[in-house]
Design a protein around this motif. Sequence first.
Motif, PDB file in Angstrom:
ATOM      1  N   CYS A 157     -62.187 -64.968  66.647  1.00 12.74           N
ATOM      2  CA  CYS A 157     -62.855 -63.730  67.301  1.00 12.74           C
ATOM      3  C   CYS A 157     -64.652 -64.409  67.471  1.00 12.74           C
ATOM      4  CB  CYS A 157     -63.541 -62.686  66.379  1.00 12.74           C
ATOM      5  SG  CYS A 157     -61.584 -61.322  66.594  1.00 12.74           S
ATOM      6  N   ASP A 162     -52.983 -62.676  66.215  1.00  8.30           N
ATOM      7  CA  ASP A 162     -53.351 -61.356  66.323  1.00  8.30           C
ATOM      8  C   ASP A 162     -52.860 -60.036  65.598  1.00  8.30           C
ATOM      9  OD1 ASP A 162     -55.723 -59.838  67.361  1.00  8.30           O
ATOM     10  OD2 ASP A 162     -55.253 -59.855  69.507  1.00  8.30           O
ATOM     11  N   GLU A 209     -50.614 -53.214  70.177  1.00 11.23           N
ATOM     12  CA  GLU A 209     -51.905 -52.677  70.295  1.00 11.23           C
ATOM     13  C   GLU A 209     -52.402 -51.110  70.272  1.00 11.23           C
ATOM     14  OE1 GLU A 209     -55.625 -54.876  70.763  1.00 11.23           O
ATOM     15  OE2 GLU A 209     -54.170 -56.256  71.892  1.00 11.23           O
ATOM     16  N   PHE A 231     -69.110 -63.020  70.692  1.00 13.95           N
ATOM     17  CA  PHE A 231     -68.662 -62.248  69.169  1.00 13.95           C
ATOM     18  C   PHE A 231     -69.267 -63.146  67.915  1.00 13.95           C
ATOM     19  CE2 PHE A 231     -66.353 -60.234  65.891  1.00 13.95           C
ATOM     20  CZ  PHE A 231     -66.764 -58.679  66.436  1.00 13.95           C
ATOM     21  N   TRP A 243     -70.050 -55.005  72.730  1.00 10.12           N
ATOM     22  CA  TRP A 243     -68.949 -54.921  72.068  1.00 10.12           C
ATOM     23  C   TRP A 243     -68.296 -53.007  71.710  1.00 10.12           C
ATOM     24  CZ3 TRP A 243     -66.201 -58.684  72.807  1.00 10.12           C
ATOM     25  CH2 TRP A 243     -66.330 -60.592  73.077  1.00 10.12           C
ATOM     26  N   THR A 277     -57.235 -62.298  64.279  1.00  9.55           N
ATOM     27  CA  THR A 277     -56.752 -63.136  64.742  1.00  9.55           C
ATOM     28  C   THR A 277     -56.998 -64.064  64.028  1.00  9.55           C
ATOM     29  OG1 THR A 277     -57.380 -61.775  66.514  1.00  9.55           O
ATOM     30  CG2 THR A 277     -56.085 -63.806  67.072  1.00  9.55           C
ATOM     31  N   PHE A 287     -56.611 -66.825  73.203  1.00 13.09           N
ATOM     32  CA  PHE A 287     -56.696 -65.755  72.801  1.00 13.09           C
ATOM     33  C   PHE A 287     -55.597 -64.537  73.590  1.00 13.09           C
ATOM     34  CE2 PHE A 287     -60.035 -63.362  69.751  1.00 13.09           C
ATOM     35  CZ  PHE A 287     -59.058 -62.681  69.097  1.00 13.09           C
ATOM     36  N   HIS A 288     -56.167 -64.078  74.943  1.00 14.77           N
ATOM     37  CA  HIS A 288     -55.939 -63.376  75.899  1.00 14.77           C
ATOM     38  C   HIS A 288     -55.484 -63.544  76.837  1.00 14.77           C
ATOM     39  CE1 HIS A 288     -59.250 -60.992  72.943  1.00 14.77           C
ATOM     40  NE2 HIS A 288     -57.653 -60.308  73.586  1.00 14.77           N
ATOM     41  N   GLU A 294     -51.749 -52.784  65.339  1.00 17.16           N
ATOM     42  CA  GLU A 294     -51.481 -54.391  66.273  1.00 17.16           C
ATOM     43  C   GLU A 294     -50.499 -55.061  65.749  1.00 17.16           C
ATOM     44  OE1 GLU A 294     -55.249 -56.530  67.421  1.00 17.16           O
ATOM     45  OE2 GLU A 294     -53.350 -57.758  69.413  1.00 17.16           O
ATOM     46  N   ASP A 321     -59.345 -55.875  62.813  1.00 16.57           N
ATOM     47  CA  ASP A 321     -58.377 -56.689  62.874  1.00 16.57           C
ATOM     48  C   ASP A 321     -58.691 -58.327  63.314  1.00 16.57           C
ATOM     49  OD1 ASP A 321     -57.468 -57.773  65.465  1.00 16.57           O
ATOM     50  OD2 ASP A 321     -57.991 -56.247  66.502  1.00 16.57           O
ATOM     51  N   TYR A 368     -66.414 -65.587  70.599  1.00 12.64           N
ATOM     52  CA  TYR A 368     -65.208 -65.141  71.468  1.00 12.64           C
ATOM     53  C   TYR A 368     -66.141 -64.721  72.502  1.00 12.64           C
ATOM     54  CZ  TYR A 368     -61.592 -64.236  74.253  1.00 12.64           C
ATOM     55  OH  TYR A 368     -60.428 -64.085  75.311  1.00 12.64           O
ATOM     56  N   HIS A 416     -51.964 -57.755  75.170  1.00 13.86           N
ATOM     57  CA  HIS A 416     -52.220 -59.268  75.739  1.00 13.86           C
ATOM     58  C   HIS A 416     -51.250 -59.765  75.539  1.00 13.86           C
ATOM     59  CE1 HIS A 416     -54.437 -60.463  72.179  1.00 13.86           C
ATOM     60  NE2 HIS A 416     -54.449 -59.434  72.475  1.00 13.86           N
ATOM     61  N   CYS A 447     -63.138 -58.301  63.404  1.00  9.17           N
ATOM     62  CA  CYS A 447     -63.521 -56.690  63.913  1.00  9.17           C
ATOM     63  C   CYS A 447     -63.409 -55.473  62.517  1.00  9.17           C
ATOM     64  CB  CYS A 447     -62.967 -56.230  64.942  1.00  9.17           C
ATOM     65  SG  CYS A 447     -62.860 -56.794  66.787  1.00  9.17           S
ATOM     66  N   HIS A 462     -63.619 -53.372  68.231  1.00  6.34           N
ATOM     67  CA  HIS A 462     -64.443 -54.193  68.388  1.00  6.34           C
ATOM     68  C   HIS A 462     -65.966 -53.352  67.796  1.00  6.34           C
ATOM     69  CE1 HIS A 462     -62.326 -55.452  72.597  1.00  6.34           C
ATOM     70  NE2 HIS A 462     -62.067 -55.665  71.458  1.00  6.34           N
TER      71      HIS A 462
HETATM   72  N1  MF3 Z   1     -58.342 -59.034  68.528  1.00  4.44           N
HETATM   73  C1  MF3 Z   1     -59.138 -58.405  69.477  1.00  4.44           C
HETATM   74  C2  MF3 Z   1     -57.759 -58.024  70.092  1.00  4.44           C
HETATM   75  O1  MF3 Z   1     -57.053 -57.451  69.494  1.00  4.44           O
HETATM   76  C3  MF3 Z   1     -59.797 -58.467  70.302  1.00  4.44           C
HETATM   77  C4  MF3 Z   1     -61.276 -59.188  69.469  1.00  4.44           C
HETATM   78  S1  MF3 Z   1     -62.426 -60.354  70.377  1.00  4.44           S
HETATM   79  C5  MF3 Z   1     -63.606 -60.118  69.934  1.00  4.44           C
HETATM   80  O2  MF3 Z   1     -57.617 -58.358  70.996  1.00  4.44           O
HETATM   81  F1  MF3 Z   1     -64.260 -60.811  69.996  1.00  4.44           F
HETATM   82  F2  MF3 Z   1     -64.151 -59.007  69.522  1.00  4.44           F
HETATM   83  F3  MF3 Z   1     -63.166 -60.656  68.613  1.00  4.44           F
END
Ligand code: MF3
Length: 331
Positions: free
Chosen positions: A139, A187, A283, A145, A301, A178, A256-257, A315, A176, A142, A250, A150, A159
Amino acid sequence: MLKPNERCWCGSGLKYKRCHQAADEAKAFAAKAGSAPVRRTPQGKPWITPGHVSPGRAVPPEIPRPDYALTGKPRKRLFGRDDGRPLTEEQLVRMRRACHAAAQVLQATGREVKPGITTDELDAIAHRETIARGAYPSCLNYHGFPKSICTSVNEVICHGIPDDRPLEDGDIVNVDVTVYLDGMHGDCSATYAVGHISDAAQKLIDMTRACLDRGIRAVAPGRPISDIGRAIEELASSGHYGVVRAYCGHGIGESFHAGVYVPHFYDRNATAIMEPGMTFTIEPMITIGSWECGPQWANGWTEVTRDHDLTAQFEHTILVTEAGAEILTLP
Ligand code: MF3
Ligand code: CO
Ligand code: CO
């Protein structure tokens, strides 16, 4: 101070009690209380409001970073192997390690959830656990962020940015996590009870976990992605819960996405076919009241429910197999 039966200060000629007395008292009360009256959720709790966000935490230079770590902008990977396509055996080995680490960090952080701890302290714990495994907290920076994870409290859908608000007895908080390890992102998230929570909050958490399980059980090679949301929505609506539509699962891997989009409601446009070797997240964000998002916070955010009623999320990153799904984010 005027007495109630004296003439009002405004020159109206009326007695003070018939004129400005009530307005003056309300003003004095508001000034004493700090500012505007506290706005309350349907549960009777004060709304979550933005706290102070401390600077982002440093990552040791020897830890490999994703492409956006410096600029905040992920490079488009038009021909990346993870944009919806199955991973190679070699990628899968690395993916398993990243997902396992993410799950361990989540577990270590979730253990520390208790009344009084701030979400920034949870961020510090997750950050430390992440870099201890040689991983980068995905995160961090990203799309800019500012923090390593999160943290989304009560009516915050997702977020939430870790800040100096201490968690209170009766709150619920989604953590959350990642991580980026061996060139792959893993994630996962879970919602935790802070101290003693209401029955309604506990039922929401149980339902949300059940929705994730139900979604995972709908994963099958050869079937469209829309099967997942159909199953989740069916379960949630049977209990009169809402399913957030603005945020989805995703594809995930080297990015990441990327790749597939995994709605948690039935969306006939989610026609991508699941194939063994594909990795994506499921999620679901489930709400007690309306599934609609309120205005996003000024931080760009944080999403809250429009009605400020509770919402929860779980998730996992999953792998499509010949038999169905394998959960990769297990500790
Ligand atoms: N982890 C989040 C998801 O499940 C995404 C967070 S992106 C951030 O997709 F930039 F907010 F960290
Ligand atoms: Co995700
Ligand atoms: Co996540």
